[in-house]
Design a protein around this motif. Structure first.
Motif, short mmCIF file in Angstrom:
data_model
loop_
_atom_site.label_atom_id
_atom_site.label_comp_id
_atom_site.label_asym_id
_atom_site.label_seq_id
_atom_site.Cartn_x
_atom_site.Cartn_y
_atom_site.Cartn_z
N THR A 154 -39.65 43.08 22.39
CA THR A 154 -39.44 43.86 21.18
C THR A 154 -38.59 42.83 20.35
O THR A 154 -37.95 41.78 20.80
CB THR A 154 -38.60 45.01 21.35
OG1 THR A 154 -37.28 44.67 22.09
CG2 THR A 154 -39.31 45.85 22.45
N ASP A 155 -38.35 43.16 19.08
CA ASP A 155 -37.46 42.11 18.26
C ASP A 155 -36.02 43.04 18.29
O ASP A 155 -35.81 43.71 19.04
CB ASP A 155 -37.89 42.49 16.96
CG ASP A 155 -37.85 43.89 16.09
OD1 ASP A 155 -37.22 44.55 16.92
OD2 ASP A 155 -38.50 43.88 15.20
N LYS A 156 -34.83 42.39 17.56
CA LYS A 156 -33.63 42.77 17.74
C LYS A 156 -33.31 44.42 17.48
O LYS A 156 -32.53 44.80 17.69
CB LYS A 156 -32.73 42.01 17.31
CG LYS A 156 -32.75 41.86 15.55
CD LYS A 156 -31.88 40.84 15.12
CE LYS A 156 -31.93 40.81 13.35
NZ LYS A 156 -30.81 39.94 12.77
N ARG A 162 -45.25 42.59 21.29
CA ARG A 162 -46.21 42.21 22.21
C ARG A 162 -46.41 43.01 23.30
O ARG A 162 -45.18 43.48 24.14
CB ARG A 162 -45.92 40.71 22.65
CG ARG A 162 -47.07 40.11 23.59
CD ARG A 162 -46.60 38.66 23.65
NE ARG A 162 -47.97 38.13 24.47
CZ ARG A 162 -47.93 36.94 24.91
NH1 ARG A 162 -47.14 35.98 24.44
NH2 ARG A 162 -48.92 36.40 25.71
N ILE A 163 -47.57 43.15 23.77
CA ILE A 163 -47.77 43.96 25.21
C ILE A 163 -49.02 43.26 25.74
O ILE A 163 -50.12 42.95 25.18
CB ILE A 163 -48.38 45.55 24.62
CG1 ILE A 163 -47.43 46.22 23.62
CG2 ILE A 163 -48.67 46.47 25.84
CD1 ILE A 163 -47.90 47.56 23.18
N TRP A 173 -51.19 52.21 25.43
CA TRP A 173 -51.25 51.61 24.15
C TRP A 173 -51.82 50.18 24.02
O TRP A 173 -51.36 49.30 24.93
CB TRP A 173 -49.77 51.54 23.68
CG TRP A 173 -48.99 52.67 23.54
CD1 TRP A 173 -48.43 53.60 24.07
CD2 TRP A 173 -49.13 53.50 22.06
NE1 TRP A 173 -48.04 54.86 23.83
CE2 TRP A 173 -48.54 54.79 22.46
CE3 TRP A 173 -49.92 53.46 20.94
CZ2 TRP A 173 -48.10 55.80 21.47
CZ3 TRP A 173 -49.56 54.44 19.86
CH2 TRP A 173 -48.75 55.56 20.00
N THR A 174 -52.53 49.92 23.12
CA THR A 174 -53.35 48.60 22.98
C THR A 174 -52.15 47.78 22.32
O THR A 174 -51.22 48.17 21.76
CB THR A 174 -54.66 48.55 22.36
OG1 THR A 174 -54.44 49.11 20.88
CG2 THR A 174 -55.66 49.51 23.19
N HIS A 175 -52.63 46.41 22.32
CA HIS A 175 -51.50 45.41 21.68
C HIS A 175 -51.57 45.72 20.09
O HIS A 175 -50.28 45.81 19.80
CB HIS A 175 -51.93 44.08 21.96
CG HIS A 175 -51.08 42.95 21.38
ND1 HIS A 175 -51.47 42.87 20.06
CD2 HIS A 175 -50.14 42.38 21.70
CE1 HIS A 175 -50.43 41.57 19.74
NE2 HIS A 175 -49.39 41.55 20.71
N ASP A 176 -52.60 45.98 19.60
CA ASP A 176 -52.70 46.23 18.52
C ASP A 176 -51.92 47.74 17.81
O ASP A 176 -51.27 47.64 16.88
CB ASP A 176 -54.12 46.10 17.82
CG ASP A 176 -54.89 44.69 18.01
OD1 ASP A 176 -54.18 43.90 17.89
OD2 ASP A 176 -56.02 44.69 18.18
N GLY A 246 -34.09 39.70 20.57
CA GLY A 246 -35.03 40.82 21.07
C GLY A 246 -34.72 40.95 22.47
O GLY A 246 -33.96 40.35 23.03
N VAL A 247 -35.78 41.73 23.09
CA VAL A 247 -35.65 41.99 24.55
C VAL A 247 -37.32 41.90 25.19
O VAL A 247 -37.84 42.15 24.59
CB VAL A 247 -35.17 43.53 24.77
CG1 VAL A 247 -35.05 43.74 26.18
CG2 VAL A 247 -33.75 43.74 23.89
N VAL A 248 -37.12 41.46 26.41
CA VAL A 248 -38.32 41.28 27.22
C VAL A 248 -38.05 42.18 28.29
O VAL A 248 -37.30 42.12 29.07
CB VAL A 248 -38.57 39.96 27.73
CG1 VAL A 248 -37.43 39.48 28.67
CG2 VAL A 248 -40.17 40.03 28.46
N LEU A 249 -39.14 43.25 28.30
CA LEU A 249 -39.23 44.24 29.39
C LEU A 249 -40.30 44.00 30.51
O LEU A 249 -41.39 44.04 29.98
CB LEU A 249 -39.29 45.66 28.44
CG LEU A 249 -39.29 46.91 29.28
CD1 LEU A 249 -37.93 47.20 30.25
CD2 LEU A 249 -39.70 48.23 28.50
#
Length: 718
Positions: A154-156, A162-163, A173-176, A246-249
């Motif tokens: 995610t952004d900030k 991105r997925i 959920w698809t990336h798009d 941002g954050v990476v989950l």
């Protein structure tokens, strides 16, 4: 692992789907499995024994018909076979109900193949218990750790940028479609227990600028409503200046792992309900599992022993091996079953039946051990008591005065006690295994065989001494001798065994013969004495009668007749006793008519005697009859002396009746009657005084009744 291909199992389960599942499990484990859905069919299969089974898995609740415990009881009455009970219940009372039937095991349904397999192995002396449980667990953990993680960036502001494919699959959920949406729209998580929304890790990272992890029991709800147990972590994405961009989950699906852990916890809880100690260790013998039964048997709490070496916690003494030799044997052969003595926490000793099994991982490499122990102290104590009882029984049999002989269905001797050795002249070792006919005279053998065969068909358990009549035995020197016998039969493992108790009656027979001879001689002597006494009394009677007839003085004449009458009553009684079949009694129907006619005949006057005596035969003893005879003599004598002066057709009447236990004698005549001044309480005469004393002596009651006509009534208890 030990091969189980030769082990055949009968599965008794009325739920078809569950039975199919259990059958498939067991067959996959290498067992030959036969399934029936009811207890009646199980009993028939076992009784037929066309395909003998090594073990039975028995559902307790079988629907209609016999339940599992009833079926097990029927089967065990026919054949000894290990039966492991299946049930969906874990209540203590249900488990205890099965303990009274068999102690081979109790398994809760859906416990998994590991528990089923461990129960089977325990029934086969606890071979390879719980091996599959450990193997499955390790394999499942390896598979779970190899699953790829889902990643969302995610952004900030918390917008998805991105997925990855795994995240697409889990979130739906698809990336798009997901890019540009907030993280809470794509990554919807709740607490599995409360079903309340959980704060998103991305939001927490953006607030704290630190790495965070999800709490346990977090569920991801996908776009299509599917739910996944997940674990994740969120990390800030920083630029070169250290600012969060941002954050990476990162998260992964642990649904399978979560379910497995729940199942493992459930199975561990089930193992805590079994009665045998189940202990797990790693390959270095460090304890990693310790169930409730182990705590109860060895007094060590689970938290006290986890992580410790089992060889140090439980000091074990094997009869033929050292502890190290046992470990080497298990590493080589895969398992060990035997008995040992183990020391509990308080120092007390336990007799234990042990099954030690080597566990392998999915690569067939050793990974640990399963130790299953059953406290058999009570069983060994019971066996000791049984042996002591058998020893006492043997001593009793050997010390018996009568010969005790047991034979099998072919009539061959299997037990021959010391008294039998003395009676027949054979040593036990020489006669065991020989036919019983060897102890029976040839002329009686066929008859004796028929007696035993007929007795076996009756189903009667025993016949008392002498019930077979007097039979003959044959000593080793061919001497025949009389014996008395009793016989009994029991069934042992379906075979009928007969036991006879014999008593040599040779001496008794000779003694009885001598006694009979002496009794006959005594009887002849007594008869002679009776005859002489009767003759002497007859002589006295004759003398008194002659003396009376020669007297001119009527008073003297009457006195002599009275004395003669009294003697006559005794003569009649002696005569009746002499001819009586009993020792010392005479029936009143036989005695009273004779004494009446004999006493009346003494006097010169002709008098009719009218008797009315009840038909029911009544026997009275000689002492009582003697007193009654004298009383009747006095009454008749009084009538003959005083009642019939100037009376035409004189008559004496005697009526004897009985009501309950009271015998009543009513005496009367048709003479001038009894004066009012005369009574048994007030009389100057010797005769009436004598009647009163004799009545009191025999505990009777006598009175004069003047109603309608004068009569004397004597009541007597008989």
């Amino acid at each position: 692992m030990t091969l189980v291909a030769d082990k055949s199992i009968l599965l008794v389960e009325d739920e078809a789907i569950l039975a199919l599942y259990e059958k498939n499990q067991l067959e996959q484990g290498g067992y030959k499995v036969t399934h029936v859905s009811c207890g009646e069919n199980a009993i028939q299969l076992v009784i037929k024994e066309e395909n003998p089974f090594d073990l039975i898995f028995m559902d307790i609740d079988l629907g209609k018909g016999l339940d599992g415990t009833e079926t097990a009881t029927h089967i065990l009455n026919h054949k000894e076979i290990p039966i492991v009970f299946l049930s969906s219940h874990t209540e203590r009372e249900i488990v205890k109900k099965t303990e009274s039937i068999t102690s081979y095991g109790y398994v809760v349904k859906n416990s998994g193949f590991t528990v089923l397999d461990a129960s089977i192995k325990m029934a086969f002396k606890l071979f390879e218990a719980n091996e599959l449980t450990k193997s499955k667990k390790e394999h499942l953990e390896t598979v779970l750790h190899s699953i790829g993680d889902g990643v969302i960036a995610t952004d900030k502001y918390g917008k998805v940028i991105r997925i990855n494919p795994v995240a697409e699959k889990l979130t739906g959920w698809t990336h798009d479609d997901g890019v540009g949406l907030t993280i809470n729209e794509v990554f919807n998580i709740i607490n599995v227990k409360t079903r309340l929304k959980v704060e998103n890790p991305v939001d927490i990272v953006l607030k704290t600028n630190a790495v965070v992890a999800l709490a346990n029991h977090t569920v991801l709800i996908a776009k299509d409503g599917a739910e996944y147990q997940i674990s994740d972590s969120g990390s800030p994405i920083k630029d070169l200046n250290g600012e969060t961009k941002g954050v990476v989950l990162v998260f992964r699906d642990i649904t399978a792992e979560y379910n497995v852990q729940s199942q493992i916890a459930k199975q561990a809880n089930m193992l805590n309900n079994v009665l045998d100690a189940v202990i797990g260790t790693d390959f270095t013998q460090k304890i990693n599992y310790w169930n409730k039964a182990a705590e109860k048997i060895f007094f060590w709490k689970s938290e006290e022993v986890i992580g410790k070496n089992i060889l140090k916690v439980l000091k074990t003494n094997y009869s033929n091996f050292s502890e190290q030799e046992i470990i080497e044997k298990v590493n080589l052969e895969g398992s060990f079953i035997g008995e040992a003595i183990q020391e509990a926490k308080d120092g007390s000793l336990r007799n234990i039946e042990i099954n030690l099994v080597l566990l392998n991982d999915e690569f067939e490499l050793p990974s640990g051990y399963i130790f299953v122990a059953r406290d058999i102290s009570d069983r060994l104590k019971a066996l000791k008591q049984i042996k002591e009882s058998e020893a006492k029984l043997t001593q009793i049999i050997e010390s018996a005065m009568d010969a005790i002989i047991s034979i099998d269905k072919s009539k061959k001797i299997i037990l021959f006690n010391g008294a039998a050795e003395k009676m027949f002249g054979y040593e036990s070792n020489d006669i065991i295994g020989k036919p019983l006919d060897q102890l029976i005279p040839e002329s009686f053998r066929n008859q004796h065989d028929k007696h035993i065969d007929q007795f076996g068909k009756t189903g009667v358990s025993r016949r008392a001494m002498g019930a077979l009549g007097e039979i003959s035995g044959l000593r080793s020197n061919k001497e025949e001798f009389p014996i008395e016998a009793s016989i009994s039969q029991i069934s042992v493992n379906g075979e009928t065994l007969f036991t006879v108790i014999l008593r040599d009656v040779s001496v008794r027979t000779m003694s009885e013969s001598k006694i009979q001879k002496l009794l006959h001689e005594k009887e002849n002597i007594l008869k002679e004495i009776h005859h002489r006494v009767k003759n002497n009394m007859s002589s006295l009677f004759t003398l008194l009668t002659l003396q009376a007839k020669s007297q001119e003085n009527h008073s003297v004449q009457h006195i002599l007749y009275e004395a003669a009458g009294r003697i006559k009553s005794m003569i009649v009684l002696y005569d009746k006793l002499y001819h009586s079949e009993t020792d010392n009694s005479v029936s009143i129907q036989n005695y009273f008519p004779s004494i009446c006619s004999e006493i009346v005949s003494i006097f010169p006057k002709n008098v009719d005697v009218s008797l009315n005596i009840l038909e029911e035969p009544i026997e009275l003893n000689a002492k009582l009859l003697s007193s009654l005879g004298i009383i009747l003599n006095e009454l008749i004598t009084n009538s003959m002396k005083h009642a019939f002066i100037e009376i035409q057709n004189p008559e004496i009447r005697l009526n004897i009746s009985k009501h309950k236990n009271i015998l009543s004698l009513e005496y009367s005549d048709n003479g001038i009657g009894i004066p009012e001044t005369i009574s048994f309480q007030n009389t100057p005469g010797f005769g009436l005084q004598l009647i009163g004393m004799l009545t009191e002596q025999i505990e009777g009651k006598i009175r004069i009744d003047r109603t309608n006509y004068p009569k004397v009534i004597l009541d007597l208890k008989v």
